[in-house]
Design an enzyme around this catalytic site. Structure first.
Site, PDB file in Angstrom:
ATOM      1  N   GLU A  42      18.902 -35.772  26.359  1.00 25.54           N
ATOM      2  CA  GLU A  42      18.255 -36.108  27.277  1.00 25.54           C
ATOM      3  C   GLU A  42      16.990 -37.097  27.139  1.00 25.54           C
ATOM      4  O   GLU A  42      16.046 -36.929  26.583  1.00 25.54           O
ATOM      5  CB  GLU A  42      17.999 -34.805  28.195  1.00 25.54           C
ATOM      6  N   ASP A 107       2.174 -29.976  19.994  1.00 25.49           N
ATOM      7  CA  ASP A 107       1.202 -30.536  20.673  1.00 25.49           C
ATOM      8  C   ASP A 107      -0.123 -29.823  20.713  1.00 25.49           C
ATOM      9  O   ASP A 107      -0.566 -28.901  20.744  1.00 25.49           O
ATOM     10  CB  ASP A 107       1.672 -30.478  22.240  1.00 25.49           C
ATOM     11  N   ASP A 109      -3.852 -30.568  22.095  1.00 27.39           N
ATOM     12  CA  ASP A 109      -4.678 -31.437  23.205  1.00 27.39           C
ATOM     13  C   ASP A 109      -6.152 -31.063  23.125  1.00 27.39           C
ATOM     14  O   ASP A 109      -6.671 -29.718  22.869  1.00 27.39           O
ATOM     15  CB  ASP A 109      -4.196 -30.891  24.480  1.00 27.39           C
TER      16      ASP A 109
END
Length: 411
Positions: A42, A107, A109
């Site tokens: 996808e 991830d 951040d």
């Protein structure tokens, strides 16, 4: 060259001339000929005006490139490999389309460090607070390699204030959601929102005493203890001020007598620097070694976005996208040189297009504009990094195919 990174003409020029479509395809596909790893993958696109298009999939790299050029997205994201082509989902019975494979992704951040950085806040970032991200990579990269045996880790700067990690090993792709959650719970140390003062709770109580750190976490602590002094005490000076500074430190100290003594001392000497305050605590902590270690972990251990890693169907921004606010490219980062990496020096789309303009004026590469021209710009070493990562992934994939073929012949 100053350009508006969100200008459609700028992004289209970047996609046409600079985006490394073939290296990205080869990385995701783990082969040169299209396979399910790509055709059943996808992709999601964010268009101007924040229109979000999901469940795109492609038969080959050229179809993928032509769709990107047609849509000209501000960014696009990569998702899982499904049991069927995502673009065919409307022809399938409800519930049939399921994610099967996905790189293990992480991830980190900078906004999650706002409460412990003093130089910037929110969306801002500088070389000083980037040290927190460097320390996180120094811990997470060896943990994934040594404790879980993963070999193929691709670290990618997010373009502004964070970093992503893509683990491309076959064992990582095959992890179920439950297995990803278990792995994350093992790695996750910082837990709790802003309202929770103490976010590190990694010990059990044995015979009335707190247990020692797990051996793996002990290794991380050993890597971070020196970084705590450099980043938290000497650079960020997290305990210089009272509110949001040394008062937060006192909340992490379990012994009331120690807290009271330190508060009295620091109230009387408010200008005492962070390093001095930490020294005061170490003298008064009454052999409370666990409290000191937990504080060091709370200020330096990787702060992971748990939801990104838990689910196979989570999408993550593709490498080499343009960050629309900074214009910087989401480039790979060498974890062995993470302390030398400066996000402020990452090439911007304006700089890259200017490089092409200068090269064209000098008469370079005008004969063939059909292929990507990234090789003639500052983007080249970063694409080389992706291709080196891919070469390792493909070597392992070849070994698996050869072993399977040999097994079939022996049978």
């Amino acid at each position: 060259m100053e350009v508006d990174a969100s200008d459609p003409q700028v992004t289209l020029s970047f996609y046409k001339r600079l985006y490394p479509f073939k290296p990205l395809f080869t990385w995701l596909n783990q082969n040169y000929a299209p396979s399910n790893l790509f055709t059943h993958r996808e992709f999601a696109f964010t268009l101007i005006g924040d229109t979000y298009l999901r469940y795109h999939s492609f038969s080959n790299v050229e179809e993928f490139k032509q769709t990107v050029l047609r849509l000209n997205p501000t960014r696009f994201e990569i998702g899982p490999v499904y049991n069927a082509r995502p673009r065919d989902r409307k022809t399938l019975a409800p519930g049939v389309l399921k994610p099967m494979l996905r790189e293990l992704v992480f991830d980190i951040d900078m906004t999650d460090y706002d409460e412990i950085r003093t130089c910037c806040s929110g969306k801002e970032i500088c070389g000083r607070c980037w040290a927190y991200i460097s320390a996180a990579v120094e811990v997470l990269d060896p943990a994934l390699r040594e404790e879980f045996g993963f070999k193929h880790l691709l670290w990618v700067y997010s373009g502004r204030r964070g970093i992503h990690c893509w683990v491309s090993d076959q064992a990582a792709l095959a992890l179920t959601d439950d297995e990803r959650r278990t792995l994350l719970s093992y790695l996750e140390v910082i837990k709790g929102g802003k309202e929770m003062a103490k976010k590190v709770n990694v010990r059990t109580t044995q015979h009335g005493k707190l247990s020692d750190l797990h051996p793996a976490l002990r290794e991380s602590y050993d890597r971070l203890s020196g970084r705590f002094v450099e980043i938290v005490l000497e650079d960020q000076k997290c305990f210089d001020k009272k509110e949001g500074g040394w008062e937060d430190l006192l909340k992490l100290i379990p012994r009331k007598a120690t807290v009271d003594a330190l508060r009295e001392q620091w109230e009387a000497n408010p200008d005492r620097p962070s390093k001095g305050k930490w020294g005061d605590f170490m003298k008064l902590m009454n052999a409370d070694k666990a409290a000191a270690e937990d504080i060091i972990l709370q200020y330096t251990y990787p702060r992971l976005d748990a939801e990104v890693s838990k689910h196979r169907n989570h999408l993550l921004k593709a490498p080499f996208c343009i960050h629309p606010a900074t214009g910087r490219i989401c480039v790979p980062v060498d974890p062995a040189k993470i302390n030398d990496f400066d996000p402020m020096t990452v090439p911007t789309v304006g700089e890259l297009l200017e490089e092409l303009g200068l090269a064209q004026a000098a008469g370079e590469g005008q004969a063939d504009r059909s292929n990507s021209e990234w090789e003639r710009t500052k983007l080249k070493p970063y694409v080389d990094m992706l291709e080196k990562h891919t070469a390792g992934v493909m070597a392992d994939a070849r070994e698996r195919r050869q072993a399977a073929a040999k097994g079939a012949l022996n049978w």
